[in-house]
Design a protein around this motif. Structure first.
Motif, PDB file in Angstrom:
ATOM      1  N   LEU A   1       4.051   7.158   2.885  1.00  0.00           N
ATOM      2  CA  LEU A   1       4.222   5.923   3.649  1.00  0.00           C
ATOM      3  C   LEU A   1       3.890   4.717   2.789  1.00  0.00           C
ATOM      4  CD1 LEU A   1       2.388   7.100   6.878  1.00  0.00           C
ATOM      5  CD2 LEU A   1       4.810   6.570   6.748  1.00  0.00           C
TER       6      LEU A   1
ATOM      7  N   GLN B   1      -0.848  -5.044   9.059  1.00  0.00           N
ATOM      8  CA  GLN B   1      -0.285  -4.177   8.043  1.00  0.00           C
ATOM      9  C   GLN B   1       0.880  -3.441   8.694  1.00  0.00           C
ATOM     10  OE1 GLN B   1      -1.973  -0.652   5.062  1.00  0.00           O
ATOM     11  NE2 GLN B   1      -2.848  -0.909   7.064  1.00  0.00           N
TER      12      GLN B   1
ATOM     13  N   TYR C   1       0.492   5.365   1.022  1.00  0.00           N
ATOM     14  CA  TYR C   1      -0.320   6.366   1.691  1.00  0.00           C
ATOM     15  C   TYR C   1       0.425   7.696   1.658  1.00  0.00           C
ATOM     16  CZ  TYR C   1      -2.824   2.491   3.986  1.00  0.00           C
ATOM     17  OH  TYR C   1      -3.564   1.367   4.256  1.00  0.00           O
TER      18      TYR C   1
ATOM     19  N   PHE D   1      -5.096   6.921   1.949  1.00  0.00           N
ATOM     20  CA  PHE D   1      -4.836   5.857   0.983  1.00  0.00           C
ATOM     21  C   PHE D   1      -4.604   6.439  -0.406  1.00  0.00           C
ATOM     22  CE2 PHE D   1      -5.286   1.769  -0.999  1.00  0.00           C
ATOM     23  CZ  PHE D   1      -6.002   1.990  -2.165  1.00  0.00           C
TER      24      PHE D   1
ATOM     25  N   TYR E   1      -2.982   0.480  -3.926  1.00  0.00           N
ATOM     26  CA  TYR E   1      -2.404  -0.744  -3.407  1.00  0.00           C
ATOM     27  C   TYR E   1      -2.232  -1.771  -4.510  1.00  0.00           C
ATOM     28  CZ  TYR E   1      -6.244  -4.192  -3.180  1.00  0.00           C
ATOM     29  OH  TYR E   1      -7.209  -5.116  -3.476  1.00  0.00           O
TER      30      TYR E   1
ATOM     31  N   PHE F   1       4.010  -0.725   8.500  1.00  0.00           N
ATOM     32  CA  PHE F   1       4.419   0.483   7.799  1.00  0.00           C
ATOM     33  C   PHE F   1       5.939   0.607   7.738  1.00  0.00           C
ATOM     34  CE2 PHE F   1       0.741   3.146   6.934  1.00  0.00           C
ATOM     35  CZ  PHE F   1      -0.245   2.507   7.658  1.00  0.00           C
ATOM     36  N   GLY F   2       6.408   1.188   6.648  1.00  0.00           N
ATOM     37  CA  GLY F   2       7.803   1.589   6.547  1.00  0.00           C
ATOM     38  C   GLY F   2       8.007   2.931   7.230  1.00  0.00           C
ATOM     39  N   PRO F   3       9.265   3.408   7.255  1.00  0.00           N
ATOM     40  CA  PRO F   3       9.568   4.657   7.954  1.00  0.00           C
ATOM     41  C   PRO F   3       9.104   5.904   7.225  1.00  0.00           C
ATOM     42  CG  PRO F   3      11.520   3.792   6.895  1.00  0.00           C
ATOM     43  CD  PRO F   3      10.448   2.757   6.718  1.00  0.00           C
TER      44      PRO F   3
ATOM     45  N   GLY G   1      -0.935  16.589  11.091  1.00  0.00           N
ATOM     46  CA  GLY G   1      -2.221  16.655  11.756  1.00  0.00           C
ATOM     47  C   GLY G   1      -3.304  15.796  11.147  1.00  0.00           C
ATOM     48  N   GLN G   2      -2.933  15.028  10.137  1.00  0.00           N
ATOM     49  CA  GLN G   2      -3.904  14.156   9.476  1.00  0.00           C
ATOM     50  C   GLN G   2      -3.463  12.704   9.592  1.00  0.00           C
ATOM     51  OE1 GLN G   2      -6.783  15.452   8.037  1.00  0.00           O
ATOM     52  NE2 GLN G   2      -6.014  17.340   8.962  1.00  0.00           N
ATOM     53  N   GLY G   3      -4.420  11.802   9.409  1.00  0.00           N
ATOM     54  CA  GLY G   3      -4.066  10.400   9.348  1.00  0.00           C
ATOM     55  C   GLY G   3      -3.584  10.037   7.955  1.00  0.00           C
ATOM     56  N   PRO G   4      -3.007   8.864   7.803  1.00  0.00           N
ATOM     57  CA  PRO G   4      -2.584   8.433   6.470  1.00  0.00           C
ATOM     58  C   PRO G   4      -3.775   8.391   5.513  1.00  0.00           C
ATOM     59  CG  PRO G   4      -1.628   7.026   8.152  1.00  0.00           C
ATOM     60  CD  PRO G   4      -2.634   7.888   8.843  1.00  0.00           C
TER      61      PRO G   4
ATOM     62  N   MET H   1       4.465  13.329   3.968  1.00  0.00           N
ATOM     63  CA  MET H   1       5.167  12.074   4.230  1.00  0.00           C
ATOM     64  C   MET H   1       4.482  11.012   3.389  1.00  0.00           C
ATOM     65  SD  MET H   1       7.486  10.430   6.003  1.00  0.00           S
ATOM     66  CE  MET H   1       7.815  11.058   7.656  1.00  0.00           C
TER      67      MET H   1
ATOM     68  N   TYR I   1       0.845  -1.193   0.000  1.00  0.00           N
ATOM     69  CA  TYR I   1       0.000   0.000   0.000  1.00  0.00           C
ATOM     70  C   TYR I   1       0.887   1.252   0.000  1.00  0.00           C
ATOM     71  CZ  TYR I   1      -3.473  -3.259   1.955  1.00  0.00           C
ATOM     72  OH  TYR I   1      -4.323  -4.315   2.178  1.00  0.00           O
TER      73      TYR I   1
ATOM     74  N   GLN J   1       0.624  11.229   4.107  1.00  0.00           N
ATOM     75  CA  GLN J   1       0.210  11.804   5.382  1.00  0.00           C
ATOM     76  C   GLN J   1       0.753  13.215   5.518  1.00  0.00           C
ATOM     77  OE1 GLN J   1       1.560   9.793   8.988  1.00  0.00           O
ATOM     78  NE2 GLN J   1      -0.232  10.492  10.117  1.00  0.00           N
TER      79      GLN J   1
END
Lengths: 114, 111
Positions: free
Chosen positions: A91, A103, A35, A45, A48, A105-107, A40-43, A89, A33, A37
């Motif tokens: 991800l 799931q 993403y 999508f 994928y 996540f990478g850095p 202040g927000q979530g990842p 960012m 996947y 980001q």
């Protein structure tokens, strides 16, 4: 290290340039996947893959974005003609299709568009 | 309407207290629900997942799911300063193809 890896970790570019990011998932994971980001927000999508097939893309994904996973292993995400609004960012995450519960996540790759 | 909604906080609790984090989702067909923790500047890491109504406990963490109310929560007992982070609620779409994340709730545990 057997986790998800991403390269580069940071990228600074000028508006209008193209950038490409790479993600190496956990070796046996067939789902990958991407993403985005922002602060202040979530990842959010983006897209994928299951093996080499890109099965879904976000409706919000501009046609300047393209992703590939040619051999079902690593994946690349390319952004063409970058804009300042692309700063975020990026991800990557991977999982097994048979076990979507885990799931990993990478850095991330932090992109700054000047 | 966003697929997943969380109160962004910030939420502050004293060390040793119970922290309660809440999340609602819009797709009644969703079957799998997740809580991730994200430290500043780091990527999200999975804490727990739940897909049955009721409670699921793992150490100091308890996830609660109420599908009728489309509500998921996370309780952190005996909160520690190291729990200070942003907690992300995520829902797997009913197609199993997308994870929808909330904006996250920022938690600070005060020593």
């Amino acid at each position: 290290d057997t986790g998800v890896s991403q390269d580069p970790r940071h990228k600074i570019t000028k508006r209008g340039q193209n950038v490409t990011f790479r993600c190496d998932p956990i070796s046996e994971h067939n789902r990958l996947y991407w993403y985005r980001q922002t602060l202040g927000q979530g990842p959010e999508f983006l897209t994928y893959f299951q093996n080499e097939a890109q099965l879904e893309k976000s409706r919000l994904l501009s046609d300047r974005f393209s992703a590939e996973r040619p051999k079902g292993s690593f994946s690349t995400l390319e952004i063409q003609r970058t804009e300042q609004g692309d700063s975020a960012m990026y991800l990557c995450a991977s999982s097994l299709a048979s076990n979507l519960d885990e799931q990993f996540f990478g850095p991330g790759t932090r992109l700054t568009v000047l | 309407q966003k697929e997943v909604e969380q109160n962004s906080g910030p939420l502050s609790v004293p060390e040793g207290a119970i922290a309660s984090l809440n999340c609602t989702y819009s797709d009644r067909g969703s079957q799998s629900f997740f809580w991730y923790r994200q430290y500043s500047g780091k990527s999200p890491e999975l804490i727990m997942f739940i897909y049955s109504n009721g409670d699921k406990e793992d150490g100091r963490f308890t996830a609660q799911l109420n599908k009728a109310s489309q509500y998921v929560s996370l309780l952190i007992r005996d909160s520690q300063p190291s729990d200070s982070a942003t907690y992300l609620c995520a829902v797997l779409s009913n197609t199993g193809n997308q994870f929808y994340f909330g904006t996250g709730t920022s938690l600070t545990v005060i020593p």
